[in-house]
Design an enzyme around this catalytic site. Structure first.
Site, short mmCIF file in Angstrom:
data_model
loop_
_atom_site.label_atom_id
_atom_site.label_comp_id
_atom_site.label_asym_id
_atom_site.label_seq_id
_atom_site.Cartn_x
_atom_site.Cartn_y
_atom_site.Cartn_z
N SER A 114 35.52 38.52 44.00
CA SER A 114 36.54 38.48 42.53
C SER A 114 36.42 37.22 41.94
CB SER A 114 37.94 38.64 43.27
OG SER A 114 38.85 39.29 42.24
N HIS A 115 37.57 36.53 41.61
CA HIS A 115 37.54 35.43 40.79
C HIS A 115 37.22 34.30 41.17
CE1 HIS A 115 40.96 36.07 43.19
NE2 HIS A 115 41.28 34.81 42.87
N ASP A 278 37.47 39.29 35.07
CA ASP A 278 37.02 38.16 36.04
C ASP A 278 35.62 38.41 36.70
OD1 ASP A 278 37.99 40.41 37.48
OD2 ASP A 278 38.41 39.27 39.42
N ASP A 280 34.49 40.18 39.01
CA ASP A 280 33.96 41.68 39.28
C ASP A 280 34.68 42.87 38.26
OD1 ASP A 280 36.48 41.21 40.60
OD2 ASP A 280 36.32 42.78 41.93
N ASP A 282 37.94 43.49 37.71
CA ASP A 282 38.92 44.20 37.82
C ASP A 282 40.28 43.84 37.18
OD1 ASP A 282 39.22 42.25 39.88
OD2 ASP A 282 39.26 43.70 41.34
N ARG A 283 40.24 42.43 36.86
CA ARG A 283 41.35 41.56 36.58
C ARG A 283 41.23 41.18 34.92
NH1 ARG A 283 43.60 36.85 40.44
NH2 ARG A 283 43.37 37.86 42.46
N LYS A 377 42.13 48.18 40.42
CA LYS A 377 42.59 47.74 39.09
C LYS A 377 41.33 47.63 38.21
CE LYS A 377 42.70 43.04 41.27
NZ LYS A 377 43.24 42.73 42.50
C1 G1P Z 1 45.38 37.82 45.22
C2 G1P Z 1 46.42 38.54 44.59
C3 G1P Z 1 46.62 39.68 44.99
C4 G1P Z 1 45.27 40.66 44.67
C5 G1P Z 1 44.17 40.04 45.42
C6 G1P Z 1 42.93 40.62 45.18
O1 G1P Z 1 45.81 37.98 46.80
O2 G1P Z 1 47.70 37.60 44.72
O3 G1P Z 1 47.74 40.30 43.93
O4 G1P Z 1 45.49 41.94 45.06
O5 G1P Z 1 44.21 38.60 45.03
O6 G1P Z 1 42.30 40.30 43.75
P1 G1P Z 1 46.52 36.73 47.68
O7 G1P Z 1 45.36 35.51 47.58
O8 G1P Z 1 47.77 36.42 46.96
O9 G1P Z 1 46.48 37.47 49.14
ZN ZN Z 2 38.33 40.71 40.92
#
Ligand code: G1P
Ligand code: ZN
Length: 544
Positions: A114-115, A278, A280, A282-283, A377
Protein backbone atom coordinates in the site's frame (compact mmCIF):
# COMPACT_ATOMS: atom_id res chain seq x y z
CA UNK A 1 6.08 -30.87 -21.23
CA UNK A 2 6.45 -28.45 -18.35
CA UNK A 3 7.52 -30.28 -15.23
CA UNK A 4 5.84 -29.65 -11.87
CA UNK A 5 8.41 -29.79 -9.11
CA UNK A 6 7.47 -30.57 -5.51
CA UNK A 7 9.77 -28.73 -3.11
CA UNK A 8 10.20 -29.67 0.53
CA UNK A 9 9.93 -26.65 2.83
CA UNK A 10 9.78 -25.67 6.49
CA UNK A 11 7.10 -23.41 7.96
CA UNK A 12 7.66 -19.86 9.15
CA UNK A 13 5.51 -18.90 12.11
CA UNK A 14 5.05 -15.22 11.28
CA UNK A 15 2.76 -15.32 8.27
CA UNK A 16 -0.36 -13.99 9.93
CA UNK A 17 -2.16 -11.58 7.57
CA UNK A 18 -2.90 -8.22 9.21
CA UNK A 19 -5.45 -5.51 8.37
CA UNK A 20 -4.78 -5.96 4.66
CA UNK A 21 -2.77 -9.07 3.98
CA UNK A 22 0.72 -10.21 4.85
CA UNK A 23 3.11 -7.28 4.99
CA UNK A 24 6.84 -7.47 5.79
CA UNK A 25 10.18 -5.97 4.85
CA UNK A 26 11.37 -7.00 1.38
CA UNK A 27 14.34 -8.84 2.95
CA UNK A 28 11.88 -10.90 4.95
CA UNK A 29 10.07 -11.96 1.78
CA UNK A 30 13.38 -12.81 0.12
CA UNK A 31 14.12 -15.54 2.66
CA UNK A 32 14.13 -19.04 1.29
CA UNK A 33 10.63 -20.19 0.36
CA UNK A 34 8.96 -17.40 2.34
CA UNK A 35 6.75 -16.22 -0.52
CA UNK A 36 6.32 -19.76 -1.85
CA UNK A 37 5.11 -21.01 1.53
CA UNK A 38 2.48 -18.29 1.75
CA UNK A 39 1.27 -18.72 -1.83
CA UNK A 40 1.00 -22.49 -1.38
CA UNK A 41 -0.87 -21.92 1.89
CA UNK A 42 -3.39 -19.76 0.00
CA UNK A 43 -3.88 -22.42 -2.69
CA UNK A 44 -4.14 -25.17 -0.07
CA UNK A 45 -7.04 -23.31 1.56
CA UNK A 46 -9.02 -22.86 -1.67
CA UNK A 47 -11.26 -25.44 -3.26
CA UNK A 48 -12.43 -26.05 -6.79
CA UNK A 49 -10.20 -23.68 -8.73
CA UNK A 50 -8.85 -26.25 -11.17
CA UNK A 51 -9.08 -24.81 -14.69
CA UNK A 52 -10.37 -21.41 -13.48
CA UNK A 53 -8.82 -17.96 -13.81
CA UNK A 54 -6.62 -16.05 -11.35
CA UNK A 55 -5.83 -12.33 -11.60
CA UNK A 56 -2.36 -11.30 -10.44
CA UNK A 57 -1.59 -7.63 -9.97
CA UNK A 58 0.85 -5.46 -8.12
CA UNK A 59 1.80 -1.88 -7.49
CA UNK A 60 5.18 -2.20 -9.20
CA UNK A 61 7.32 -1.92 -6.09
CA UNK A 62 10.66 -3.69 -5.74
CA UNK A 63 10.21 -7.51 -5.79
CA UNK A 64 6.88 -7.18 -7.67
CA UNK A 65 8.09 -8.84 -10.89
CA UNK A 66 10.07 -11.54 -9.08
CA UNK A 67 7.01 -12.41 -7.00
CA UNK A 68 4.70 -12.45 -10.02
CA UNK A 69 6.94 -14.93 -11.85
CA UNK A 70 6.94 -17.25 -8.81
CA UNK A 71 3.18 -16.93 -8.33
CA UNK A 72 2.45 -17.65 -12.01
CA UNK A 73 4.58 -20.81 -11.95
CA UNK A 74 2.91 -21.94 -8.73
CA UNK A 75 -0.59 -21.14 -10.03
CA UNK A 76 0.12 -23.25 -13.12
CA UNK A 77 1.37 -26.08 -10.91
CA UNK A 78 -1.73 -25.82 -8.71
CA UNK A 79 -3.99 -26.25 -11.74
CA UNK A 80 -5.32 -22.80 -12.60
CA UNK A 81 -6.36 -22.64 -16.25
CA UNK A 82 -5.64 -19.00 -16.93
CA UNK A 83 -3.90 -16.01 -15.34
CA UNK A 84 -4.59 -12.37 -16.11
CA UNK A 85 -1.69 -10.02 -15.37
CA UNK A 86 -1.32 -6.28 -15.91
CA UNK A 87 1.43 -5.21 -18.30
CA UNK A 88 4.68 -4.62 -16.43
CA UNK A 89 3.14 -6.51 -13.51
CA UNK A 90 1.22 -3.32 -12.74
CA UNK A 91 -2.40 -3.13 -11.74
CA UNK A 92 -3.95 -0.88 -9.13
CA UNK A 93 -5.73 -2.68 -6.30
CA UNK A 94 -9.20 -1.42 -7.35
CA UNK A 95 -8.43 -2.36 -10.96
CA UNK A 96 -7.53 -5.91 -9.82
CA UNK A 97 -10.84 -6.03 -7.99
CA UNK A 98 -12.66 -4.98 -11.15
CA UNK A 99 -10.80 -7.54 -13.30
CA UNK A 100 -11.72 -10.32 -10.87
CA UNK A 101 -15.37 -9.31 -11.07
CA UNK A 102 -15.73 -8.46 -14.75
CA UNK A 103 -13.99 -11.68 -15.86
CA UNK A 104 -15.88 -13.75 -13.29
CA UNK A 105 -12.60 -15.26 -12.16
CA UNK A 106 -11.98 -17.50 -9.18
CA UNK A 107 -10.03 -14.76 -7.38
CA UNK A 108 -6.85 -12.78 -7.46
CA UNK A 109 -3.58 -12.05 -5.75
CA UNK A 110 -2.62 -8.46 -4.98
CA UNK A 111 1.02 -7.59 -4.38
CA UNK A 112 1.46 -4.36 -2.47
CA UNK A 113 2.38 -2.84 0.83
CA UNK A 114 0.00 0.00 0.00
CA UNK A 115 1.38 3.36 1.14
CA UNK A 116 4.50 1.92 2.83
CA UNK A 117 7.85 2.76 1.25
CA UNK A 118 9.28 0.37 -1.37
CA UNK A 119 12.73 -0.58 -2.63
CA UNK A 120 15.16 -3.24 -1.40
CA UNK A 121 14.92 -1.90 2.16
CA UNK A 122 11.23 -1.09 1.95
CA UNK A 123 8.10 -3.16 2.46
CA UNK A 124 6.34 -5.78 0.38
CA UNK A 125 2.95 -7.39 0.80
CA UNK A 126 0.58 -10.01 -0.56
CA UNK A 127 -3.10 -10.70 -0.11
CA UNK A 128 -5.74 -12.93 -1.65
CA UNK A 129 -9.02 -11.56 -2.98
CA UNK A 130 -11.99 -13.82 -3.65
CA UNK A 131 -14.49 -14.03 -6.50
CA UNK A 132 -16.36 -10.93 -5.31
CA UNK A 133 -13.16 -8.94 -5.93
CA UNK A 134 -12.63 -8.16 -2.25
CA UNK A 135 -10.03 -9.12 0.35
CA UNK A 136 -10.52 -12.56 1.85
CA UNK A 137 -12.72 -12.67 4.94
CA UNK A 138 -11.08 -13.33 8.32
CA UNK A 139 -12.02 -16.99 8.47
CA UNK A 140 -10.03 -17.58 5.27
CA UNK A 141 -7.04 -15.42 6.24
CA UNK A 142 -6.92 -17.28 9.56
CA UNK A 143 -7.02 -20.61 7.75
CA UNK A 144 -4.19 -19.51 5.46
CA UNK A 145 -2.12 -18.57 8.50
CA UNK A 146 -2.80 -21.91 10.18
CA UNK A 147 -1.82 -23.70 6.98
CA UNK A 148 1.43 -21.70 6.73
CA UNK A 149 2.44 -22.99 10.16
CA UNK A 150 2.44 -26.62 9.12
CA UNK A 151 3.36 -26.45 5.45
CA UNK A 152 5.90 -29.05 4.34
CA UNK A 153 5.96 -28.76 0.54
CA UNK A 154 4.97 -26.54 -2.33
CA UNK A 155 4.59 -27.12 -6.04
CA UNK A 156 6.02 -25.03 -8.82
CA UNK A 157 6.39 -25.40 -12.59
CA UNK A 158 9.87 -25.49 -14.04
CA UNK A 159 9.33 -22.91 -16.76
CA UNK A 160 10.89 -19.81 -18.28
CA UNK A 161 9.88 -16.40 -16.99
CA UNK A 162 6.97 -14.73 -18.78
CA UNK A 163 7.67 -11.44 -20.57
CA UNK A 164 5.54 -9.11 -18.46
CA UNK A 165 6.38 -6.07 -20.55
CA UNK A 166 4.17 -6.72 -23.59
CA UNK A 167 0.44 -7.23 -24.03
CA UNK A 168 0.41 -10.83 -25.27
CA UNK A 169 -0.86 -14.32 -24.53
CA UNK A 170 1.50 -17.14 -23.62
CA UNK A 171 1.41 -20.14 -21.34
CA UNK A 172 3.05 -22.03 -18.50
CA UNK A 173 2.26 -25.72 -18.80
CA UNK A 174 -1.48 -25.89 -19.40
CA UNK A 175 -2.15 -22.44 -17.88
CA UNK A 176 -2.70 -19.55 -20.30
CA UNK A 177 -1.13 -16.25 -19.26
CA UNK A 178 -2.78 -13.10 -20.60
CA UNK A 179 -0.78 -9.91 -20.19
CA UNK A 180 -3.33 -7.11 -20.56
CA UNK A 181 -3.38 -3.34 -20.50
CA UNK A 182 -4.09 -2.63 -16.81
CA UNK A 183 -6.01 0.61 -17.49
CA UNK A 184 -8.48 -0.28 -20.30
CA UNK A 185 -11.19 -2.09 -18.34
CA UNK A 186 -10.95 0.19 -15.33
CA UNK A 187 -11.25 3.34 -17.47
CA UNK A 188 -14.31 1.84 -19.17
CA UNK A 189 -15.90 1.17 -15.79
CA UNK A 190 -15.30 4.78 -14.72
CA UNK A 191 -17.02 5.89 -17.93
CA UNK A 192 -20.19 4.09 -16.83
CA UNK A 193 -20.25 5.80 -13.40
CA UNK A 194 -19.32 9.43 -14.05
CA UNK A 195 -20.55 12.28 -16.20
CA UNK A 196 -17.41 12.60 -18.32
CA UNK A 197 -19.06 15.33 -20.41
CA UNK A 198 -19.64 17.51 -17.35
CA UNK A 199 -16.07 16.95 -16.10
CA UNK A 200 -14.72 17.79 -19.58
CA UNK A 201 -16.65 21.06 -19.43
CA UNK A 202 -15.26 21.74 -15.97
CA UNK A 203 -11.68 21.34 -17.18
CA UNK A 204 -12.40 23.32 -20.36
CA UNK A 205 -13.78 26.19 -18.25
CA UNK A 206 -10.34 26.78 -16.71
CA UNK A 207 -10.77 24.70 -13.56
CA UNK A 208 -7.29 23.96 -12.26
CA UNK A 209 -6.40 20.46 -11.18
CA UNK A 210 -3.30 18.78 -9.83
CA UNK A 211 -2.78 15.05 -9.22
CA UNK A 212 0.23 13.53 -7.46
CA UNK A 213 0.67 9.89 -8.52
CA UNK A 214 3.63 9.59 -6.13
CA UNK A 215 5.63 7.50 -8.64
CA UNK A 216 3.21 4.73 -7.83
CA UNK A 217 0.67 2.69 -9.76
CA UNK A 218 -1.89 5.42 -10.55
CA UNK A 219 0.30 7.38 -13.01
CA UNK A 220 -1.00 5.52 -16.09
CA UNK A 221 -4.58 5.56 -14.78
CA UNK A 222 -4.45 9.30 -14.13
CA UNK A 223 -3.01 10.03 -17.56
CA UNK A 224 -5.66 8.02 -19.38
CA UNK A 225 -8.60 9.34 -17.38
CA UNK A 226 -7.79 12.92 -16.49
CA UNK A 227 -5.72 13.90 -19.54
CA UNK A 228 -6.68 11.62 -22.46
CA UNK A 229 -10.38 11.15 -21.72
CA UNK A 230 -11.30 14.26 -19.74
CA UNK A 231 -9.03 16.85 -21.32
CA UNK A 232 -7.15 18.11 -18.25
CA UNK A 233 -3.84 19.84 -18.88
CA UNK A 234 -0.99 17.37 -19.36
CA UNK A 235 1.00 19.01 -16.60
CA UNK A 236 -1.73 18.34 -14.07
CA UNK A 237 -0.01 15.06 -13.13
CA UNK A 238 3.17 15.05 -11.07
CA UNK A 239 5.32 12.00 -10.29
CA UNK A 240 3.39 10.12 -12.96
CA UNK A 241 5.97 7.43 -13.76
CA UNK A 242 5.68 4.28 -11.60
CA UNK A 243 8.98 3.28 -10.02
CA UNK A 244 10.22 0.33 -7.95
CA UNK A 245 11.24 2.68 -5.17
CA UNK A 246 8.45 5.23 -5.69
CA UNK A 247 11.17 7.65 -6.72
CA UNK A 248 12.76 7.16 -3.31
CA UNK A 249 9.62 8.64 -1.73
CA UNK A 250 6.93 7.38 0.56
CA UNK A 251 3.73 6.81 -1.46
CA UNK A 252 1.41 7.89 1.33
CA UNK A 253 -1.03 10.57 0.17
CA UNK A 254 -0.98 12.72 3.28
CA UNK A 255 0.04 16.28 4.05
CA UNK A 256 3.61 15.23 4.81
CA UNK A 257 4.37 13.09 1.77
CA UNK A 258 2.18 14.93 -0.73
CA UNK A 259 3.39 18.27 0.62
CA UNK A 260 4.05 19.77 -2.80
CA UNK A 261 0.43 19.70 -3.92
CA UNK A 262 -0.73 20.74 -0.45
CA UNK A 263 1.52 23.81 -0.55
CA UNK A 264 0.28 24.63 -4.04
CA UNK A 265 -3.34 24.30 -2.97
CA UNK A 266 -2.81 26.69 -0.07
CA UNK A 267 -1.81 29.52 -2.45
CA UNK A 268 -4.21 32.15 -3.85
CA UNK A 269 -3.39 31.10 -7.39
CA UNK A 270 -3.17 27.39 -6.57
CA UNK A 271 -5.26 24.58 -8.07
CA UNK A 272 -9.00 24.37 -7.45
CA UNK A 273 -8.59 20.70 -6.62
CA UNK A 274 -5.38 18.90 -5.65
CA UNK A 275 -5.45 15.15 -5.18
CA UNK A 276 -3.17 12.18 -4.71
CA UNK A 277 -3.31 8.41 -4.42
CA UNK A 278 -1.04 5.87 -2.74
CA UNK A 279 1.29 3.03 -3.79
CA UNK A 280 -1.45 0.69 -5.04
CA UNK A 281 -4.06 3.29 -5.95
CA UNK A 282 -6.72 2.59 -3.35
CA UNK A 283 -6.28 5.63 -1.10
CA UNK A 284 -7.04 9.25 -1.89
CA UNK A 285 -6.16 12.72 -0.72
CA UNK A 286 -8.54 15.58 -1.52
CA UNK A 287 -7.56 19.22 -1.07
CA UNK A 288 -9.51 22.19 -2.38
CA UNK A 289 -8.08 25.67 -2.68
CA UNK A 290 -7.09 26.55 0.88
CA UNK A 291 -9.31 23.74 2.10
CA UNK A 292 -8.08 20.31 3.18
CA UNK A 293 -10.89 17.75 3.29
CA UNK A 294 -10.56 15.03 5.92
CA UNK A 295 -11.31 11.54 4.57
CA UNK A 296 -14.18 11.26 7.06
CA UNK A 297 -15.71 14.50 5.74
CA UNK A 298 -15.06 13.41 2.17
CA UNK A 299 -17.13 10.26 2.76
CA UNK A 300 -19.94 12.37 4.21
CA UNK A 301 -19.90 14.86 1.32
CA UNK A 302 -19.90 12.05 -1.24
CA UNK A 303 -22.84 10.43 0.55
CA UNK A 304 -24.72 13.73 0.57
CA UNK A 305 -24.08 14.45 -3.13
CA UNK A 306 -23.88 11.03 -4.79
CA UNK A 307 -27.31 11.44 -6.39
CA UNK A 308 -25.75 14.08 -8.69
CA UNK A 309 -23.45 11.45 -10.21
CA UNK A 310 -24.85 9.20 -13.01
CA UNK A 311 -23.82 5.89 -11.40
CA UNK A 312 -25.66 6.79 -8.20
CA UNK A 313 -28.76 8.73 -9.30
CA UNK A 314 -30.94 5.92 -7.96
CA UNK A 315 -29.86 6.87 -4.43
CA UNK A 316 -27.83 4.88 -1.95
CA UNK A 317 -28.92 1.58 -0.40
CA UNK A 318 -27.00 2.42 2.77
CA UNK A 319 -23.56 3.51 3.92
CA UNK A 320 -20.83 2.14 6.15
CA UNK A 321 -17.73 3.46 7.84
CA UNK A 322 -15.01 1.82 9.86
CA UNK A 323 -15.44 2.31 13.60
CA UNK A 324 -12.65 4.89 14.08
CA UNK A 325 -13.87 6.97 11.11
CA UNK A 326 -15.67 10.12 12.24
CA UNK A 327 -19.44 10.04 12.54
CA UNK A 328 -19.87 12.76 9.87
CA UNK A 329 -21.43 10.28 7.45
CA UNK A 330 -23.85 9.13 10.17
CA UNK A 331 -25.43 12.61 10.15
CA UNK A 332 -26.00 12.41 6.40
CA UNK A 333 -27.45 8.92 6.70
CA UNK A 334 -29.76 10.08 9.49
CA UNK A 335 -31.09 12.99 7.43
CA UNK A 336 -31.54 10.88 4.32
CA UNK A 337 -33.03 7.94 6.17
CA UNK A 338 -30.21 5.57 5.17
CA UNK A 339 -28.86 2.65 7.16
CA UNK A 340 -25.36 3.38 8.47
CA UNK A 341 -23.12 0.47 9.48
CA UNK A 342 -20.07 0.63 11.73
CA UNK A 343 -17.44 -2.00 10.90
CA UNK A 344 -13.96 -2.86 12.17
CA UNK A 345 -10.92 -1.27 10.53
CA UNK A 346 -10.01 -2.85 7.18
CA UNK A 347 -11.81 -2.93 3.85
CA UNK A 348 -12.57 -6.65 4.06
CA UNK A 349 -15.37 -5.92 6.54
CA UNK A 350 -17.32 -3.95 3.93
CA UNK A 351 -17.38 -6.89 1.51
CA UNK A 352 -20.44 -8.70 2.83
CA UNK A 353 -22.46 -5.48 3.15
CA UNK A 354 -21.61 -4.52 -0.43
CA UNK A 355 -22.36 -8.03 -1.75
CA UNK A 356 -25.69 -8.24 0.02
CA UNK A 357 -26.74 -4.85 -1.34
CA UNK A 358 -27.06 -3.36 2.15
CA UNK A 359 -24.72 -0.51 1.30
CA UNK A 360 -23.60 1.41 -1.78
CA UNK A 361 -20.88 3.63 -0.28
CA UNK A 362 -18.27 3.11 2.40
CA UNK A 363 -15.09 4.60 3.74
CA UNK A 364 -12.36 4.77 6.32
CA UNK A 365 -10.65 7.68 8.02
CA UNK A 366 -7.37 6.42 6.57
CA UNK A 367 -7.99 8.01 3.17
CA UNK A 368 -10.09 5.15 1.84
CA UNK A 369 -13.39 5.73 0.06
CA UNK A 370 -15.27 3.47 -2.28
CA UNK A 371 -18.54 2.08 -3.53
CA UNK A 372 -20.13 -1.08 -4.81
CA UNK A 373 -18.43 -0.67 -8.23
CA UNK A 374 -15.53 -2.81 -6.92
CA UNK A 375 -14.69 -4.46 -3.57
CA UNK A 376 -11.68 -2.32 -2.69
CA UNK A 377 -11.35 1.32 -1.80
CA UNK A 378 -10.56 3.32 -4.88
CA UNK A 379 -8.38 6.44 -5.05
CA UNK A 380 -8.97 7.51 -8.66
CA UNK A 381 -12.70 6.86 -8.29
CA UNK A 382 -12.80 9.20 -5.25
CA UNK A 383 -11.10 11.95 -7.24
CA UNK A 384 -13.57 11.48 -10.13
CA UNK A 385 -16.40 11.61 -7.60
CA UNK A 386 -15.21 14.99 -6.36
CA UNK A 387 -14.68 16.27 -9.91
CA UNK A 388 -18.20 15.18 -10.85
CA UNK A 389 -19.74 16.76 -7.74
CA UNK A 390 -17.81 20.00 -8.31
CA UNK A 391 -18.95 20.04 -11.95
CA UNK A 392 -22.56 19.44 -10.95
CA UNK A 393 -22.74 21.88 -8.04
CA UNK A 394 -20.64 24.65 -9.57
CA UNK A 395 -19.22 25.54 -6.15
CA UNK A 396 -15.64 25.48 -4.87
CA UNK A 397 -14.46 22.73 -2.50
CA UNK A 398 -14.45 25.25 0.38
CA UNK A 399 -18.02 26.32 -0.43
CA UNK A 400 -19.16 22.71 -0.54
CA UNK A 401 -17.58 22.04 2.86
CA UNK A 402 -19.11 25.12 4.44
CA UNK A 403 -22.51 24.26 3.07
CA UNK A 404 -22.12 20.69 4.32
CA UNK A 405 -21.26 21.71 7.89
CA UNK A 406 -24.11 24.26 7.93
CA UNK A 407 -26.48 21.45 7.01
CA UNK A 408 -25.17 18.55 9.06
CA UNK A 409 -22.83 19.99 11.70
CA UNK A 410 -19.08 19.41 11.80
CA UNK A 411 -17.12 16.49 13.23
CA UNK A 412 -13.71 17.93 14.07
CA UNK A 413 -11.35 15.01 13.73
CA UNK A 414 -7.71 13.92 13.94
CA UNK A 415 -5.72 10.72 14.22
CA UNK A 416 -2.54 10.66 16.29
CA UNK A 417 -0.06 7.87 15.52
CA UNK A 418 2.70 6.75 17.86
CA UNK A 419 4.97 4.64 15.67
CA UNK A 420 7.53 1.94 16.37
CA UNK A 421 6.44 1.63 19.97
CA UNK A 422 7.72 -1.38 21.88
CA UNK A 423 5.18 -4.10 21.03
CA UNK A 424 4.84 -5.36 24.59
CA UNK A 425 4.36 -1.88 26.02
CA UNK A 426 1.69 -1.16 23.41
CA UNK A 427 -0.17 -4.37 24.27
CA UNK A 428 0.00 -3.49 27.96
CA UNK A 429 -1.39 -0.02 27.27
CA UNK A 430 -4.41 -1.51 25.51
CA UNK A 431 -4.84 -4.17 28.19
CA UNK A 432 -4.83 -1.56 30.95
CA UNK A 433 -7.36 0.53 29.09
CA UNK A 434 -9.54 -2.54 28.63
CA UNK A 435 -9.34 -3.33 32.34
CA UNK A 436 -10.22 0.25 33.25
CA UNK A 437 -13.35 0.40 31.09
CA UNK A 438 -15.91 -0.34 33.82
CA UNK A 439 -14.38 2.37 36.03
CA UNK A 440 -14.16 5.24 33.57
CA UNK A 441 -17.86 5.62 32.79
CA UNK A 442 -19.28 8.72 34.56
CA UNK A 443 -15.76 10.04 35.10
CA UNK A 444 -15.46 13.80 34.59
CA UNK A 445 -12.64 14.67 32.20
CA UNK A 446 -11.44 18.03 30.82
CA UNK A 447 -13.52 17.67 27.67
CA UNK A 448 -16.68 16.48 29.42
CA UNK A 449 -18.17 13.47 31.15
CA UNK A 450 -17.59 9.98 29.83
CA UNK A 451 -20.90 8.33 29.04
CA UNK A 452 -19.76 5.09 27.42
CA UNK A 453 -16.63 2.99 27.26
CA UNK A 454 -16.23 -0.38 25.58
CA UNK A 455 -14.11 -2.53 23.33
CA UNK A 456 -15.60 -2.72 19.85
CA UNK A 457 -16.91 -6.09 18.66
CA UNK A 458 -18.50 -6.48 15.26
CA UNK A 459 -21.34 -8.82 14.46
CA UNK A 460 -21.53 -9.21 10.71
CA UNK A 461 -25.25 -9.06 9.87
CA UNK A 462 -24.70 -10.97 6.63
CA UNK A 463 -22.61 -14.01 7.61
CA UNK A 464 -23.28 -13.92 11.35
CA UNK A 465 -19.59 -13.92 12.30
CA UNK A 466 -18.25 -11.98 15.27
CA UNK A 467 -14.92 -10.12 15.34
CA UNK A 468 -13.68 -9.09 18.76
CA UNK A 469 -11.01 -6.75 20.08
CA UNK A 470 -11.39 -4.06 17.43
CA UNK A 471 -10.45 -0.99 19.46
CA UNK A 472 -11.32 0.80 22.69
CA UNK A 473 -14.08 3.41 22.39
CA UNK A 474 -14.60 6.20 24.90
CA UNK A 475 -17.71 8.34 24.35
CA UNK A 476 -18.48 11.73 25.93
CA UNK A 477 -21.75 13.42 26.83
CA UNK A 478 -21.53 15.89 23.89
CA UNK A 479 -20.99 13.21 21.24
CA UNK A 480 -17.19 13.50 21.32
CA UNK A 481 -15.17 10.27 21.06
CA UNK A 482 -11.69 8.94 21.65
CA UNK A 483 -10.72 5.61 20.10
CA UNK A 484 -7.55 3.65 20.80
CA UNK A 485 -6.29 0.76 18.69
CA UNK A 486 -3.09 -0.90 17.54
CA UNK A 487 -2.27 -0.92 13.84
CA UNK A 488 -2.44 -4.21 11.96
CA UNK A 489 -0.30 -3.09 9.03
CA UNK A 490 2.98 -1.97 10.60
CA UNK A 491 6.17 -3.91 9.97
CA UNK A 492 8.33 -2.62 12.84
CA UNK A 493 7.24 -2.74 16.51
CA UNK A 494 3.71 -1.55 17.22
CA UNK A 495 1.84 1.57 16.13
CA UNK A 496 -0.66 3.04 18.56
CA UNK A 497 -3.43 4.97 16.84
CA UNK A 498 -5.51 7.43 18.82
CA UNK A 499 -8.56 8.81 17.02
CA UNK A 500 -10.09 12.00 18.41
CA UNK A 501 -13.42 13.46 17.38
CA UNK A 502 -15.64 16.31 18.56
CA UNK A 503 -19.08 17.05 17.21
CA UNK A 504 -20.21 20.62 16.72
CA UNK A 505 -23.85 21.04 15.67
CA UNK A 506 -24.80 23.03 12.55
CA UNK A 507 -25.60 26.04 14.73
CA UNK A 508 -22.26 25.88 16.57
CA UNK A 509 -18.77 27.20 15.83
CA UNK A 510 -17.74 25.64 12.54
CA UNK A 511 -14.47 27.37 11.72
CA UNK A 512 -12.12 26.46 14.56
CA UNK A 513 -8.64 25.16 13.83
CA UNK A 514 -8.82 21.39 14.33
CA UNK A 515 -5.95 21.38 16.83
CA UNK A 516 -7.73 23.94 19.00
CA UNK A 517 -11.08 22.19 18.73
CA UNK A 518 -9.58 18.91 19.93
CA UNK A 519 -7.03 20.11 22.52
CA UNK A 520 -9.01 19.07 25.60
CA UNK A 521 -9.81 15.65 24.18
CA UNK A 522 -6.17 15.07 23.30
CA UNK A 523 -5.17 15.85 26.89
CA UNK A 524 -7.84 13.43 28.12
CA UNK A 525 -6.61 10.72 25.76
CA UNK A 526 -3.09 11.02 27.16
CA UNK A 527 -4.39 10.77 30.72
CA UNK A 528 -6.73 7.87 30.08
CA UNK A 529 -4.11 5.69 28.40
CA UNK A 530 -0.94 6.89 30.13
CA UNK A 531 0.52 7.35 26.68
CA UNK A 532 3.75 8.88 27.86
CA UNK A 533 4.46 6.05 30.26
CA UNK A 534 4.07 3.32 27.65
CA UNK A 535 5.39 5.03 24.52
CA UNK A 536 7.92 7.35 26.13
CA UNK A 537 6.41 10.13 24.04
CA UNK A 538 4.46 13.28 24.72
CA UNK A 539 3.66 13.95 21.08
CA UNK A 540 2.58 11.64 18.26
CA UNK A 541 4.93 10.97 15.34
CA UNK A 542 2.22 11.70 12.79
CA UNK A 543 -1.05 13.59 12.96
CA UNK A 544 -3.53 13.04 10.13
C1 G1P B 1 -4.53 0.92 8.09
C2 G1P B 1 -5.75 1.79 8.18
C3 G1P B 1 -6.97 1.02 7.74
C4 G1P B 1 -6.75 0.44 6.35
C5 G1P B 1 -5.46 -0.35 6.31
C6 G1P B 1 -5.14 -0.81 4.91
O1 G1P B 1 -4.66 -0.18 8.96
O2 G1P B 1 -5.94 2.29 9.49
O3 G1P B 1 -8.09 1.87 7.77
O4 G1P B 1 -7.81 -0.38 5.98
O5 G1P B 1 -4.38 0.46 6.78
O6 G1P B 1 -4.98 0.23 4.01
P1 G1P B 1 -4.00 -0.24 10.43
O7 G1P B 1 -2.53 0.00 10.23
O8 G1P B 1 -4.61 0.90 11.19
O9 G1P B 1 -4.35 -1.58 10.96
ZN1 ZN C 1 -3.19 1.29 -0.58
Amino acid sequence: MTKVRTVATKPYDDQKPGTSGLRKKVGHFQRENYLENFVQSIFDCLDGFSGTTLVVGGDGRFYNSTAIQIILKMAAAAGFGRAIVGRGGLCSTPAVSHLIRSNETFGGIVLSASHNPGGPDGDFGIKYNGANGGPAVESLTNAIFERSRVIERYEICDADNIDLGRVATSSIGSMTVDIIDPVDDYAALMGTLFDFEAIRHLFASGFRFRFDAMHAVTGPYARRLFVDLLGADENCIINGEPSETFGGGHPDPNLVHAKQIYDEAMKDDGPDLAAASDGDGDRNLIIGKKCFVTPSDSLAVIAANAHLVPGYTQGLAGVARSMPTSCAVDRVAETKGLACHETPTGWKFFGNLLDSGDITLCGEESAGTGSNHVREKDGVWAVLMWLNILAARKLSVAEIMEDHWRSYGRNYYARHDFEEVDAEAATTLIKNLRDSLPKVVSQKMTAGTITMADEFSYHDPVDGSTTNGQGIRIGFDDGSRIVFRLSGTGTVGATLRVYIERFEPATGILDLATGDALADLVADAHRLADIEKYTGRLEPDVIT
